[in-house]
Design a protein around this motif. Structure first.
Motif, PDB file in Angstrom:
ATOM      1  N   SER A 403      31.695  30.815  37.355  1.00  0.00           N
ATOM      2  CA  SER A 403      32.709  29.769  37.187  1.00  0.00           C
ATOM      3  C   SER A 403      34.094  30.369  36.998  1.00  0.00           C
ATOM      4  O   SER A 403      35.062  29.625  36.797  1.00  0.00           O
ATOM      5  N   ASN A 404      34.198  31.681  37.049  1.00  0.00           N
ATOM      6  CA  ASN A 404      35.472  32.370  36.841  1.00  0.00           C
ATOM      7  C   ASN A 404      36.037  32.923  38.146  1.00  0.00           C
ATOM      8  O   ASN A 404      35.308  33.492  38.971  1.00  0.00           O
ATOM      9  N   THR A 405      37.330  32.763  38.308  1.00  0.00           N
ATOM     10  CA  THR A 405      38.025  33.387  39.423  1.00  0.00           C
ATOM     11  C   THR A 405      38.178  34.873  39.145  1.00  0.00           C
ATOM     12  O   THR A 405      38.465  35.283  38.019  1.00  0.00           O
ATOM     13  N   ILE A 406      37.985  35.684  40.169  1.00  0.00           N
ATOM     14  CA  ILE A 406      38.188  37.131  40.043  1.00  0.00           C
ATOM     15  C   ILE A 406      39.552  37.437  40.657  1.00  0.00           C
ATOM     16  O   ILE A 406      39.722  37.420  41.872  1.00  0.00           O
ATOM     17  N   GLY A 407      40.526  37.696  39.806  1.00  0.00           N
ATOM     18  CA  GLY A 407      41.890  37.868  40.286  1.00  0.00           C
ATOM     19  C   GLY A 407      42.101  39.117  41.112  1.00  0.00           C
ATOM     20  O   GLY A 407      42.935  39.152  42.014  1.00  0.00           O
ATOM     21  N   GLU A 408      41.325  40.146  40.820  1.00  0.00           N
ATOM     22  CA  GLU A 408      41.460  41.417  41.538  1.00  0.00           C
ATOM     23  C   GLU A 408      40.063  41.894  41.923  1.00  0.00           C
ATOM     24  O   GLU A 408      39.289  42.334  41.075  1.00  0.00           O
ATOM     25  N   PHE A 409      39.746  41.765  43.196  1.00  0.00           N
ATOM     26  CA  PHE A 409      38.454  42.211  43.709  1.00  0.00           C
ATOM     27  C   PHE A 409      38.715  43.160  44.863  1.00  0.00           C
ATOM     28  O   PHE A 409      39.509  42.867  45.757  1.00  0.00           O
ATOM     29  N   LYS A 410      38.001  44.283  44.852  1.00  0.00           N
ATOM     30  CA  LYS A 410      38.257  45.316  45.851  1.00  0.00           C
ATOM     31  C   LYS A 410      37.095  45.446  46.830  1.00  0.00           C
ATOM     32  O   LYS A 410      35.936  45.419  46.433  1.00  0.00           O
ATOM     33  N   LEU A 411      37.424  45.555  48.098  1.00  0.00           N
ATOM     34  CA  LEU A 411      36.476  45.974  49.123  1.00  0.00           C
ATOM     35  C   LEU A 411      36.805  47.413  49.484  1.00  0.00           C
ATOM     36  O   LEU A 411      37.955  47.726  49.831  1.00  0.00           O
ATOM     37  N   SER A 412      35.827  48.283  49.360  1.00  0.00           N
ATOM     38  CA  SER A 412      36.042  49.680  49.748  1.00  0.00           C
ATOM     39  C   SER A 412      35.111  50.034  50.902  1.00  0.00           C
ATOM     40  O   SER A 412      34.010  49.488  51.020  1.00  0.00           O
ATOM     41  N   PHE A 413      35.571  50.938  51.749  1.00  0.00           N
ATOM     42  CA  PHE A 413      34.848  51.276  52.969  1.00  0.00           C
ATOM     43  C   PHE A 413      34.725  52.789  53.100  1.00  0.00           C
ATOM     44  O   PHE A 413      35.645  53.537  52.744  1.00  0.00           O
TER      45      PHE A 413
END
Length: 465
Positions: A403-413
């Motif tokens: 129910s929480n927004t994730i303000g900073e989410f990272k995709l790494s490759f």
């Protein structure tokens, strides 16, 4: 105590390397003798994708119209619905039915029963010439206690004696395949039954298939490939495959398929995949949820986002276990007013696309013919996902149950470089078409950071260098 210049320099250098590990009375010491607040290490929620870590290829993905083929012909915008479902989405499979009403009384054939189905098949083929048709039994008669609670004519299966007439059933299926071929909509795949392994058991199924094949070869009709058994539950599917292995008849089938409807299921897709591996054949989930169906009040509305997230969590399990594809159940309405579907219309009404349609379209476009890549997660719970790679295109799907927004989410490759990236996101509050944005990659194309909304499905479409 006064430090020498050399000693002071070594002390400062050591403190910097240890990122504030040198402390005195809970503070970090500086070269000037003052104090600073120790640095805080922020653990950013991360999804990591190894771009070369591909697993199985998605060779079959399509839509189902087993019970809804006739209904679409009664809609006011039939051709538009067909376009939405099988042209705008690059599906390669359409599932349809064979039905006991083809010949309720032995010797009295009623192929006119399939008129609506045949017309829908022709309409689909007109907008998607490469589509392949996959026939499975309409099993509603037993499953929903209609009529004589029998999925086959009584002259083929007698419910009282529990005897299946194998030669007659094999010829019944051959008649069906021949008829569809004559109508210009040949069947490429067929199951020996559907959700009825308790009646069409493995020992009988292999004989039925042999009879059907012999009949078709004698009539010079192309024989469809067998994908069996379209089991109601995973455990039933495993038992079926095990028995076919014991019989030494795995060469008879091109692949396996199962559903997952048993509320008391104890087996997993991982276990199903293990059973399949020894056969050397691919497997599919041929009746999956698009997250847009069910009985809701008022009818036709979007189900809660949680329902759609759950539907895609199931897909994570399916592909993580090794599935080579799926068939989305009932793309459009059956003309039943009190329901919702990805494409919804009341009986004889006008079809409209709902949220689940747009998610399905985005997902299928990236997954058809692509290679599955598992996604690993760091510093986060309640988020799951999957990735698919096709040539230089990468699709990443993230599901946020929280129910929480994730303000900073990272995709790494790793093992690849991102050129451009965009995302589309769905929540209960967004438009059905989703919210779309372009993203800027960082770290020389090895990562990007963005926000993930609460209770959302997010699809990233990424071009690779």
């Amino acid at each position: 105590m006064k430090l020498s210049a050399v000693t002071a320099g070594i002390f400062i250098w050591g403190c910097l390397l240890s990122v504030g590990a040198c402390k005195k009375n809970g503070t970090s010491q500086t070269s000037a003798g003052g104090t600073t607040t120790p640095p805080v290490t922020v653990k950013v929620p991360t999804a990591h994708i190894n771009i070369t870590g591909t697993k199985q290829q998605v060779t079959m993905m399509g839509g189902d119209m087993e019970r809804s083929a006739n209904a679409v012909q009664n809609a006011t915008n039939t051709q538009q619905i067909i376009q939405w479902a099988f042209a705008d989405i690059p599906f390669n499979i359409c599932r349809m039915q064979y039905d006991k009403n083809q010949e309720i009384t032995e010797g009295v054939k009623n192929f006119a029963f399939y008129n609506g189905t045949v017309q829908s098949m022709k309409d689909i083929k007109a907008v998607n010439p490469s589509i392949k048709f996959f026939a499975t039994m309409r099993s509603d008669y037993d499953g929903f206690n209609q009529g004589d609670t029998n999925n086959l004519p009584t002259w083929i299966y007698n419910r009282q004696t529990q005897i299946l007439n194998v030669p007659k059933y094999g010829k019944f299926l051959a008649d069906y395949v021949e008829y569809m071929s004559q109508q210009g909509v040949p069947v490429s795949y067929i199951s020996s039954a559907k959700e009825w392994t308790g009646v069409v058991k493995p020992d009988s199924a292999v004989k039925v298939i042999s009879v059907m094949k012999a009949e078709l070869q004698q009539r010079s009709i192309a024989v469809p490939e067998i994908i069996d058994p379209a089991a109601w539950g995973i455990g039933q599917g495993i038992n079926y495959i095990s028995r076919i292995l014991q019989l030494g008849q795995t060469a008879q089938v091109a692949g396996w398929c199962t559903h997952n409807y048993n509320p008391n299921e104890t087996k997993t897709y991982i276990e199903y995949n293990a059973a399949v591996l020894s056969t050397g054949k691919p497997w599919y989930q041929d009746e999956t949820n698009a997250g847009g169906g069910g009985r809701f009040t008022p009818a036709g509305i979007n189900p809660p986002m949680e329902n759609t997230i759950d539907a895609y969590k199931e897909k994570v399990s399916i592909y993580n276990a090794g599935a080579a594809g799926e068939v989305f159940f009932e793309l459009w309405s059956r003309g039943v007013n009190a329901e919702s579907r990805s494409i919804y219309f009341t009986n004889n009404g006008t079809g409209e696309r709902r949220r689940a349609y747009y998610i399905m379209k985005e997902f299928a476009t990236g997954a058809v013919d692509a290679w599955y890549i598992p996604v690993s997660f760091l510093n986060i719970s309640n988020v799951s996902g999957m990735a698919f790679k096709k040539e230089n295109q990468l699709m990443v799907v993230l599901l946020n149950e929280s129910s929480n927004t994730i303000g900073e989410f990272k995709l790494s490759f790793s093992n690849g470089t991102v050129k451009t990236a965009g995302k589309v996101q769905w929540t209960n509050n967004f438009a059905d078409t989703g919210g779309k944005v372009s993203l800027i990659t960082a770290e020389q194309g090895k990562g990007l950071t963005t926000a993930i909304a609460a209770k959302s499905i997010t699809i990233f479409n990424i071009s690779l260098l």
